[in-house]
Design a protein around this motif. Structure first.
Motif, PDB file in Angstrom:
ATOM      1  N   THR A  26      23.661 -50.563  -9.181  1.00 55.13           N
ATOM      2  CA  THR A  26      24.415 -49.448  -8.583  1.00 55.13           C
ATOM      3  C   THR A  26      23.205 -48.543  -8.245  1.00 55.13           C
ATOM      4  OG1 THR A  26      26.053 -49.703 -10.182  1.00 55.13           O
ATOM      5  CG2 THR A  26      26.182 -47.892  -8.576  1.00 55.13           C
ATOM      6  N   CYS A  27      23.399 -48.080  -6.819  1.00 56.57           N
ATOM      7  CA  CYS A  27      22.200 -47.162  -6.372  1.00 56.57           C
ATOM      8  C   CYS A  27      22.882 -45.762  -7.127  1.00 56.57           C
ATOM      9  CB  CYS A  27      22.245 -47.068  -4.832  1.00 56.57           C
ATOM     10  SG  CYS A  27      21.437 -45.581  -4.388  1.00 56.57           S
ATOM     11  N   VAL A  28      22.047 -45.108  -7.795  1.00 57.52           N
ATOM     12  CA  VAL A  28      22.378 -43.826  -8.605  1.00 57.52           C
ATOM     13  C   VAL A  28      21.765 -42.841  -7.679  1.00 57.52           C
ATOM     14  CG1 VAL A  28      22.040 -42.488 -10.621  1.00 57.52           C
ATOM     15  CG2 VAL A  28      22.154 -45.106 -10.728  1.00 57.52           C
ATOM     16  N   HIS A  29      20.635 -43.051  -7.066  1.00 59.13           N
ATOM     17  CA  HIS A  29      20.121 -41.886  -6.411  1.00 59.13           C
ATOM     18  C   HIS A  29      19.126 -42.510  -5.541  1.00 59.13           C
ATOM     19  CE1 HIS A  29      18.684 -37.810  -5.365  1.00 59.13           C
ATOM     20  NE2 HIS A  29      17.272 -38.248  -5.563  1.00 59.13           N
ATOM     21  N   GLU A  30      18.966 -41.872  -4.264  1.00 58.87           N
ATOM     22  CA  GLU A  30      17.925 -42.211  -2.896  1.00 58.87           C
ATOM     23  C   GLU A  30      17.647 -41.040  -2.436  1.00 58.87           C
ATOM     24  OE1 GLU A  30      19.932 -44.922  -0.173  1.00 58.87           O
ATOM     25  OE2 GLU A  30      17.921 -45.356   0.854  1.00 58.87           O
ATOM     26  N   GLU A  31      16.280 -41.033  -2.108  1.00 52.50           N
ATOM     27  CA  GLU A  31      15.576 -39.824  -1.514  1.00 52.50           C
ATOM     28  C   GLU A  31      14.384 -40.126  -0.811  1.00 52.50           C
ATOM     29  OE1 GLU A  31      15.571 -36.674  -4.656  1.00 52.50           O
ATOM     30  OE2 GLU A  31      13.754 -35.608  -3.542  1.00 52.50           O
ATOM     31  N   THR A  32      14.144 -39.229   0.048  1.00 56.43           N
ATOM     32  CA  THR A  32      12.581 -39.363   0.537  1.00 56.43           C
ATOM     33  C   THR A  32      12.054 -38.168   0.525  1.00 56.43           C
ATOM     34  OG1 THR A  32      13.529 -41.150   2.182  1.00 56.43           O
ATOM     35  CG2 THR A  32      11.399 -40.276   2.607  1.00 56.43           C
ATOM     36  N   ILE A  33      10.975 -37.830  -0.163  1.00 55.73           N
ATOM     37  CA  ILE A  33      10.335 -36.558  -0.407  1.00 55.73           C
ATOM     38  C   ILE A  33       9.309 -36.467   0.710  1.00 55.73           C
ATOM     39  CG2 ILE A  33       9.044 -35.152  -1.956  1.00 55.73           C
ATOM     40  CD1 ILE A  33       9.706 -37.020  -4.297  1.00 55.73           C
ATOM     41  N   THR A  34       9.415 -35.439   1.610  1.00 53.02           N
ATOM     42  CA  THR A  34       8.610 -35.392   2.582  1.00 53.02           C
ATOM     43  C   THR A  34       7.712 -34.184   2.577  1.00 53.02           C
ATOM     44  OG1 THR A  34      10.260 -34.221   4.045  1.00 53.02           O
ATOM     45  CG2 THR A  34      10.089 -36.480   4.365  1.00 53.02           C
ATOM     46  N   THR A  35       6.485 -34.107   2.974  1.00 51.58           N
ATOM     47  CA  THR A  35       5.852 -32.926   3.116  1.00 51.58           C
ATOM     48  C   THR A  35       4.869 -32.911   4.622  1.00 51.58           C
ATOM     49  OG1 THR A  35       3.736 -33.951   2.377  1.00 51.58           O
ATOM     50  CG2 THR A  35       5.096 -33.034   0.833  1.00 51.58           C
ATOM     51  N   GLN A  36       4.520 -31.933   5.076  1.00 50.42           N
ATOM     52  CA  GLN A  36       4.004 -31.738   6.504  1.00 50.42           C
ATOM     53  C   GLN A  36       2.509 -31.901   6.186  1.00 50.42           C
ATOM     54  OE1 GLN A  36       5.882 -31.345   9.115  1.00 50.42           O
ATOM     55  NE2 GLN A  36       7.544 -31.352   7.676  1.00 50.42           N
ATOM     56  N   PRO A  37       1.963 -32.889   7.107  1.00 49.74           N
ATOM     57  CA  PRO A  37       0.567 -33.335   7.319  1.00 49.74           C
ATOM     58  C   PRO A  37      -0.243 -32.222   7.266  1.00 49.74           C
ATOM     59  CG  PRO A  37       1.827 -35.002   8.370  1.00 49.74           C
ATOM     60  CD  PRO A  37       2.846 -33.721   7.989  1.00 49.74           C
ATOM     61  N   GLY A  38       0.048 -30.983   8.113  1.00 54.88           N
ATOM     62  CA  GLY A  38      -0.944 -29.811   8.307  1.00 54.88           C
ATOM     63  C   GLY A  38      -1.005 -28.679   7.311  1.00 54.88           C
ATOM     64  N   ASP A  39      -0.286 -29.023   6.237  1.00 51.54           N
ATOM     65  CA  ASP A  39      -0.100 -28.112   4.928  1.00 51.54           C
ATOM     66  C   ASP A  39      -1.449 -28.609   4.164  1.00 51.54           C
ATOM     67  OD1 ASP A  39       2.042 -26.635   5.734  1.00 51.54           O
ATOM     68  OD2 ASP A  39       3.382 -27.607   4.442  1.00 51.54           O
ATOM     69  N   PRO A  40      -2.010 -27.632   3.287  1.00 56.23           N
ATOM     70  CA  PRO A  40      -2.870 -27.919   2.370  1.00 56.23           C
ATOM     71  C   PRO A  40      -2.482 -29.110   1.267  1.00 56.23           C
ATOM     72  CG  PRO A  40      -2.529 -25.592   2.457  1.00 56.23           C
ATOM     73  CD  PRO A  40      -1.617 -26.184   3.029  1.00 56.23           C
ATOM     74  N   VAL A  41      -3.796 -30.135   1.180  1.00 57.47           N
ATOM     75  CA  VAL A  41      -3.339 -31.064   0.270  1.00 57.47           C
ATOM     76  C   VAL A  41      -2.888 -30.720  -0.940  1.00 57.47           C
ATOM     77  CG1 VAL A  41      -4.177 -33.426  -0.624  1.00 57.47           C
ATOM     78  CG2 VAL A  41      -5.207 -32.810   1.534  1.00 57.47           C
ATOM     79  N   GLY A  42      -3.349 -29.971  -1.836  1.00 58.06           N
ATOM     80  CA  GLY A  42      -3.032 -29.615  -2.989  1.00 58.06           C
ATOM     81  C   GLY A  42      -1.585 -28.993  -3.106  1.00 58.06           C
ATOM     82  N   THR A  43      -1.403 -28.299  -1.968  1.00 60.71           N
ATOM     83  CA  THR A  43       0.108 -27.875  -2.034  1.00 60.71           C
ATOM     84  C   THR A  43       1.181 -28.918  -1.880  1.00 60.71           C
ATOM     85  OG1 THR A  43      -0.884 -25.854  -0.838  1.00 60.71           O
ATOM     86  CG2 THR A  43       1.532 -26.103  -0.624  1.00 60.71           C
ATOM     87  N   ARG A  44       0.688 -30.010  -0.830  1.00 56.20           N
ATOM     88  CA  ARG A  44       1.598 -31.075  -0.728  1.00 56.20           C
ATOM     89  C   ARG A  44       2.033 -31.968  -1.979  1.00 56.20           C
ATOM     90  NH1 ARG A  44      -0.804 -34.081   4.061  1.00 56.20           N
ATOM     91  NH2 ARG A  44       1.098 -35.200   4.096  1.00 56.20           N
ATOM     92  N   LEU A  45       0.592 -32.242  -2.599  1.00 55.50           N
ATOM     93  CA  LEU A  45       0.703 -33.027  -4.041  1.00 55.50           C
ATOM     94  C   LEU A  45       1.534 -32.113  -5.189  1.00 55.50           C
ATOM     95  CD1 LEU A  45      -3.187 -33.943  -4.086  1.00 55.50           C
ATOM     96  CD2 LEU A  45      -1.311 -35.443  -3.982  1.00 55.50           C
ATOM     97  N   ASN A  46       1.487 -30.953  -5.141  1.00 55.45           N
ATOM     98  CA  ASN A  46       2.225 -30.142  -6.162  1.00 55.45           C
ATOM     99  C   ASN A  46       3.528 -30.158  -5.739  1.00 55.45           C
ATOM    100  OD1 ASN A  46       2.351 -28.310  -8.220  1.00 55.45           O
ATOM    101  ND2 ASN A  46       2.254 -26.662  -6.876  1.00 55.45           N
ATOM    102  N   TYR A  47       4.094 -30.113  -4.609  1.00 57.42           N
ATOM    103  CA  TYR A  47       5.415 -30.398  -4.170  1.00 57.42           C
ATOM    104  C   TYR A  47       5.849 -31.651  -4.572  1.00 57.42           C
ATOM    105  CZ  TYR A  47       9.684 -30.441  -1.377  1.00 57.42           C
ATOM    106  OH  TYR A  47      11.038 -30.620  -1.011  1.00 57.42           O
ATOM    107  N   VAL A  48       5.305 -32.576  -4.141  1.00 58.91           N
ATOM    108  CA  VAL A  48       5.746 -34.029  -4.583  1.00 58.91           C
ATOM    109  C   VAL A  48       5.691 -34.145  -6.033  1.00 58.91           C
ATOM    110  CG1 VAL A  48       5.240 -36.369  -4.303  1.00 58.91           C
ATOM    111  CG2 VAL A  48       4.926 -34.933  -2.238  1.00 58.91           C
ATOM    112  N   PHE A  49       4.846 -33.947  -6.771  1.00 61.33           N
ATOM    113  CA  PHE A  49       4.743 -33.851  -8.178  1.00 61.33           C
ATOM    114  C   PHE A  49       6.082 -33.062  -8.841  1.00 61.33           C
ATOM    115  CE2 PHE A  49       3.167 -32.892 -12.413  1.00 61.33           C
ATOM    116  CZ  PHE A  49       3.190 -33.964 -12.770  1.00 61.33           C
ATOM    117  N   ASP A  50       6.178 -32.076  -8.443  1.00 63.38           N
ATOM    118  CA  ASP A  50       7.314 -31.352  -8.950  1.00 63.38           C
ATOM    119  C   ASP A  50       8.790 -32.087  -8.736  1.00 63.38           C
ATOM    120  OD1 ASP A  50       5.630 -29.350  -9.973  1.00 63.38           O
ATOM    121  OD2 ASP A  50       6.216 -27.836  -8.461  1.00 63.38           O
ATOM    122  N   ARG A  51       8.676 -32.378  -7.523  1.00 67.59           N
ATOM    123  CA  ARG A  51      10.357 -32.975  -6.956  1.00 67.59           C
ATOM    124  C   ARG A  51      10.314 -34.409  -8.017  1.00 67.59           C
ATOM    125  NH1 ARG A  51      14.629 -32.610  -7.043  1.00 67.59           N
ATOM    126  NH2 ARG A  51      15.890 -33.863  -5.888  1.00 67.59           N
TER     127      ARG A  51
END
Lengths: 165, 165
Positions: A26-51
């Motif tokens: 059974t699929c319990v959860h499905e998601e695609t975490i997206t970030t903007q290529p123009g944003d600072p890499v640290g900010t993007r990594l932080n967002y993905v990690f938190d999610r």
């Protein structure tokens, strides 16, 4: 058993959680975490990690399956994807979840019986294996669900081999 | 200003903290975080991340300078190093520290006046620039101190250019 699959990427990170109970997936959860290529890499990594940490905390998988990354020369997305895979491994390790890495070919073999299967074929098979109720988000989240299923199959086989011995 | 430099690597991650006060550079901290190649990648990433966060919390730099990673085909250490660089960027972003990435050539140019300087030359110059009191740990921590100094120089130049305008 409940397994979380992760298809690492910094612009699009696929995430899927699959339950197996008495042979039914059974699929319990499905998601695609997206970030903007123009944003600072640290900010993007932080967002993905938190999610990722959020999803792990919400669904508490018994194991995490991450797609193994490879070096592809001249690929613009290789470095961010490899950095994102490091975060996925870190997020799992931080919370003490067992982690397994699978190559794209291993996952495709487990899902479609063909290590060189096309994206569309993987997506179709993932949906079939989950009773038609999944694989509708993105190719990234379909791959993530595929990795979770691949790990479930691999664990089943491991158990069967143990029993046979 | 106080800057933390990081030379990313999973087996050896160089870390250096440098203070600049009235034009004088001082080595505040120098360390090489090491992990065992035989241990699970997640465990190693977790250890390095925790240690980076500890050093940031102890020394509270105003900025973090990380060596920019490049794709090198056929390099066994490329993937772990790139994953480690992701952690360094994440650790800085998590704590809200401004981050700058510098290429090895930029750092060598700033330290030794030559973008193709040898490791030994960088180590010698780092020690000279820090009054002889640093660069004794490993080539990795010497590179990290070099990155911190590179960022301090770059910030000074930025300020001079602003003043001149």
């Amino acid at each position: 058993m409940r397994v979380m699959g992760i298809d690492p990427g910094l612009t699009r990170m696929g995430v899927g959680v699959v339950d197996e109970r008495a042979g039914t997936l059974t699929c319990v959860h499905e998601e695609t975490i997206t970030t903007q290529p123009g944003d600072p890499v640290g900010t993007r990594l932080n967002y993905v990690f938190d999610r990722l940490v959020d999803v792990m905390g919400t669904f508490r998988p018994e194991a995490v399956a991450v797609e193994r990354v490879f070096l592809k020369a001249n690929s613009k997305t290789a470095i961010p994807s490899i950095q994102a895979s490091g975060l996925a491994l870190l997020a799992a390790a931080t919370h003490g979840y067992p982690v397994r890495e699978y190559s794209p070919a291993e996952m495709k073999m487990a899902i479609a019986g063909n290590g060189a299967a096309e994206k569309q074929q993987v997506r179709y098979m993932v949906r079939q294996l989950l009773g038609g109720k999944a694989g509708d988000d993105t190719p990234d989240s379909a791959d993530a669900l595929g990795l979770a299923i691949c790990h479930i199959n691999s664990s089943r086989m491991g158990n069967l081999i143990k029993l046979a011995r």
